[in-house]
Design a protein around this motif. Sequence first.
Motif, PDB file in Angstrom:
ATOM      1  N   VAL A   1       0.927  -1.167   0.094  1.00 38.68           N
ATOM      2  CA  VAL A   1      -0.129   0.070   0.277  1.00 38.68           C
ATOM      3  C   VAL A   1       0.702   1.294  -0.085  1.00 38.68           C
ATOM      4  O   VAL A   1       0.425   1.947  -0.523  1.00 38.68           O
ATOM      5  CB  VAL A   1      -1.107   0.051   1.150  1.00 38.68           C
ATOM      6  N   LEU A   2       1.889   1.258   0.618  1.00 42.96           N
ATOM      7  CA  LEU A   2       2.691   2.375   0.985  1.00 42.96           C
ATOM      8  C   LEU A   2       4.033   2.678  -0.045  1.00 42.96           C
ATOM      9  O   LEU A   2       4.374   3.647  -0.295  1.00 42.96           O
ATOM     10  CB  LEU A   2       3.383   2.325   2.283  1.00 42.96           C
TER      11      LEU A   2
ATOM     12  N   LEU B   1       9.116  -2.216  -6.703  1.00 44.00           N
ATOM     13  CA  LEU B   1       8.826  -3.510  -6.892  1.00 44.00           C
ATOM     14  C   LEU B   1       9.107  -4.425  -5.901  1.00 44.00           C
ATOM     15  O   LEU B   1       8.594  -5.389  -5.539  1.00 44.00           O
ATOM     16  CB  LEU B   1       8.989  -3.945  -8.256  1.00 44.00           C
ATOM     17  N   PRO B   2      10.375  -4.370  -5.455  1.00 41.43           N
ATOM     18  CA  PRO B   2      11.070  -5.407  -4.614  1.00 41.43           C
ATOM     19  C   PRO B   2      10.380  -5.417  -3.037  1.00 41.43           C
ATOM     20  O   PRO B   2      10.015  -6.404  -2.353  1.00 41.43           O
ATOM     21  CB  PRO B   2      12.406  -4.955  -4.301  1.00 41.43           C
ATOM     22  N   VAL B   3       9.946  -4.173  -2.629  1.00 43.00           N
ATOM     23  CA  VAL B   3       9.532  -4.050  -1.327  1.00 43.00           C
ATOM     24  C   VAL B   3       7.756  -4.640  -1.541  1.00 43.00           C
ATOM     25  O   VAL B   3       7.395  -5.248  -0.822  1.00 43.00           O
ATOM     26  CB  VAL B   3       9.188  -2.517  -1.021  1.00 43.00           C
ATOM     27  N   VAL B   4       7.169  -4.222  -2.636  1.00 43.51           N
ATOM     28  CA  VAL B   4       5.749  -4.773  -3.116  1.00 43.51           C
ATOM     29  C   VAL B   4       5.881  -6.321  -2.723  1.00 43.51           C
ATOM     30  O   VAL B   4       5.210  -6.912  -2.090  1.00 43.51           O
ATOM     31  CB  VAL B   4       5.163  -4.269  -4.255  1.00 43.51           C
ATOM     32  N   ILE B   5       6.582  -7.097  -3.640  1.00 46.47           N
ATOM     33  CA  ILE B   5       6.975  -8.358  -3.502  1.00 46.47           C
ATOM     34  C   ILE B   5       7.150  -8.768  -2.373  1.00 46.47           C
ATOM     35  O   ILE B   5       6.497  -9.921  -1.742  1.00 46.47           O
ATOM     36  CB  ILE B   5       7.893  -8.825  -4.677  1.00 46.47           C
TER      37      ILE B   5
ATOM     38  N   VAL C   1      -4.613   0.155  -7.400  1.00 45.45           N
ATOM     39  CA  VAL C   1      -4.386  -0.988  -6.751  1.00 45.45           C
ATOM     40  C   VAL C   1      -3.772  -0.717  -5.364  1.00 45.45           C
ATOM     41  O   VAL C   1      -4.077  -1.558  -4.410  1.00 45.45           O
ATOM     42  CB  VAL C   1      -3.498  -1.945  -7.488  1.00 45.45           C
ATOM     43  N   GLN C   2      -3.145   0.483  -4.979  1.00 42.98           N
ATOM     44  CA  GLN C   2      -2.500   0.525  -3.788  1.00 42.98           C
ATOM     45  C   GLN C   2      -3.480   0.957  -2.761  1.00 42.98           C
ATOM     46  O   GLN C   2      -3.644   0.506  -1.850  1.00 42.98           O
ATOM     47  CB  GLN C   2      -1.283   1.754  -3.843  1.00 42.98           C
TER      48      GLN C   2
ATOM     49  N   ALA D   1      -6.909  -0.094  -2.958  1.00 41.14           N
ATOM     50  CA  ALA D   1      -7.592  -0.927  -2.724  1.00 41.14           C
ATOM     51  C   ALA D   1      -6.874  -1.959  -1.868  1.00 41.14           C
ATOM     52  O   ALA D   1      -7.391  -2.745  -1.097  1.00 41.14           O
ATOM     53  CB  ALA D   1      -7.819  -1.754  -4.230  1.00 41.14           C
ATOM     54  N   GLY D   2      -5.508  -1.770  -1.880  1.00 39.42           N
ATOM     55  CA  GLY D   2      -4.609  -2.790  -0.882  1.00 39.42           C
ATOM     56  C   GLY D   2      -4.930  -2.759   0.582  1.00 39.42           C
ATOM     57  O   GLY D   2      -4.556  -3.394   1.470  1.00 39.42           O
ATOM     58  N   LEU D   3      -5.814  -1.539   0.804  1.00 44.77           N
ATOM     59  CA  LEU D   3      -6.010  -1.314   2.388  1.00 44.77           C
ATOM     60  C   LEU D   3      -6.764  -2.509   2.739  1.00 44.77           C
ATOM     61  O   LEU D   3      -6.897  -2.604   4.000  1.00 44.77           O
ATOM     62  CB  LEU D   3      -6.639   0.257   2.254  1.00 44.77           C
ATOM     63  N   LEU D   4      -7.846  -2.728   2.040  1.00 43.78           N
ATOM     64  CA  LEU D   4      -8.798  -3.803   2.326  1.00 43.78           C
ATOM     65  C   LEU D   4      -7.834  -4.926   2.880  1.00 43.78           C
ATOM     66  O   LEU D   4      -8.285  -5.549   3.860  1.00 43.78           O
ATOM     67  CB  LEU D   4      -9.629  -4.228   1.193  1.00 43.78           C
ATOM     68  N   ILE D   5      -6.804  -5.270   2.241  1.00 44.50           N
ATOM     69  CA  ILE D   5      -6.036  -6.668   2.713  1.00 44.50           C
ATOM     70  C   ILE D   5      -5.308  -6.436   3.914  1.00 44.50           C
ATOM     71  O   ILE D   5      -5.278  -7.022   5.091  1.00 44.50           O
ATOM     72  CB  ILE D   5      -4.963  -6.935   1.681  1.00 44.50           C
ATOM     73  N   ALA D   6      -5.067  -4.992   4.174  1.00 44.02           N
ATOM     74  CA  ALA D   6      -4.586  -4.608   5.546  1.00 44.02           C
ATOM     75  C   ALA D   6      -5.628  -4.730   6.576  1.00 44.02           C
ATOM     76  O   ALA D   6      -5.202  -5.095   7.668  1.00 44.02           O
ATOM     77  CB  ALA D   6      -3.888  -3.283   5.284  1.00 44.02           C
ATOM     78  N   LEU D   7      -6.740  -4.250   6.406  1.00 46.21           N
ATOM     79  CA  LEU D   7      -7.746  -4.383   7.296  1.00 46.21           C
ATOM     80  C   LEU D   7      -8.180  -5.714   7.787  1.00 46.21           C
ATOM     81  O   LEU D   7      -8.452  -5.985   9.101  1.00 46.21           O
ATOM     82  CB  LEU D   7      -8.966  -3.694   6.792  1.00 46.21           C
TER      83      LEU D   7
END
Length: 424
Positions: free
Chosen positions: A307-308, A312-316, A377-378, A380-386
């Motif tokens: 999200v933050l 790419l390496p950090v995301v993966i 997408v970033q 939207a990724g807050l949903l996964i964090a919640l």
Amino acid sequence: MLAIPTPTATGPRAGHALARRLRPLQVGVALQNMLLWVPVEKMFMTQIGFDAAAIALVAAVYATVAPVLEVPFGILADRWSRTGMMILATLALAASSAVGGLSTTPAAYIAAAGLLGVFFALNSGTVESIIYDTVVEETGSGDGYERWIGRVHVVEATALVLSAILGGLLAALTSARVTYFATVPLVTAAVIAFQRCREPRLHRHTERATFQRQALATVRALTTDRAARPVALLTALTAVVTMMVFEFGPLWLVSLHAPAALYGPYWAVLVSAGGLGGWLAFRTRLDRPALAVGLGASLVLAALLPVLSHALPVVIAGQVLVALAAAMIGIRAGRLLHDAVGAHLRAGVSSGAGTLSWLIFLPVSVLFGQLCRAHGVQTAGLLIALLALSVAALLAHAARQPSPAVSAGRQAAEPTGEPIPAAG
């Protein structure tokens, strides 16, 4: 008074006996996961006329079929045969692969998705229940469950990584369609392995009851039992976190314009995280509140990385860590869920937790898609964090609860018509 099974061996003898009994199951699980078409599925779907909306419809098909059938099939597994249900599941998976390979239109491929949903429903809760009851039969307690289910997760991950590599090579040398047909004999061979499994009999040491009474007991355990209810929710939410990462994780690669060559290694590393999580699960004392809170916090922080960050390496790395932590938590949740109910309800209750995960996943995935379209997408990724935050809270709560006062052997002898009383 019903007889309660006693362990057949202790110490090293029990370990050897468990290894022998569970070896055919591990072989069958490995063959079940040799799905050569998985790494090239989206490419094949676009070749036969799918667009993005139609691809989402396919996911909705099996995500609708599975929860409708999971609980009835789980109860049937408890009443009839868990290995029998796994054999039927394997045949459904082979049929799905064959129909997918024969498909030339999106409508035909949707039939393959429906069969895949039947596989998920038939297979739900069976492996975990077999392993737990086998451990209890051989050792007298469920303390070795995490070790053996962890080994099965390692087997699953190894098979998925191997199939991803072989599937990509086969598609490059022939075509994506061939990978579907090549999968059929590999998956079907799992039937032979499952036929060699010696199924535990703990769930048979109960008073027989009608299907209706057993279904009622299963539903009551899921909805009113103070020990089982929060653990079932923990199991379901952990599964949803895993599904979200595997289903939508590649969208970050698309958004960040990752090179095509990265997708294969990325997927291999992601699926291998489940195996590593299985290996770590029985080496980590998640019954200790401090470790449970620490793992939950790590899950939340890992979910926030995609999200933050735009790197790419950090995301993966964040996605892999989420998959790793979720695998460990899922194994712990499964142990707690099996501890909380009797042997005669284990497959049904596990399937019920699986149904709950699909029911949560469907609206969350739709919301994710809408947020992704509107804000990227970033966001939207807050949903996964919640979701990860909810899992962390439930894991910490479970670690603070006392262990079930009723032993696994005693639970095995409870009448089928009533749920197991909550501990404490």
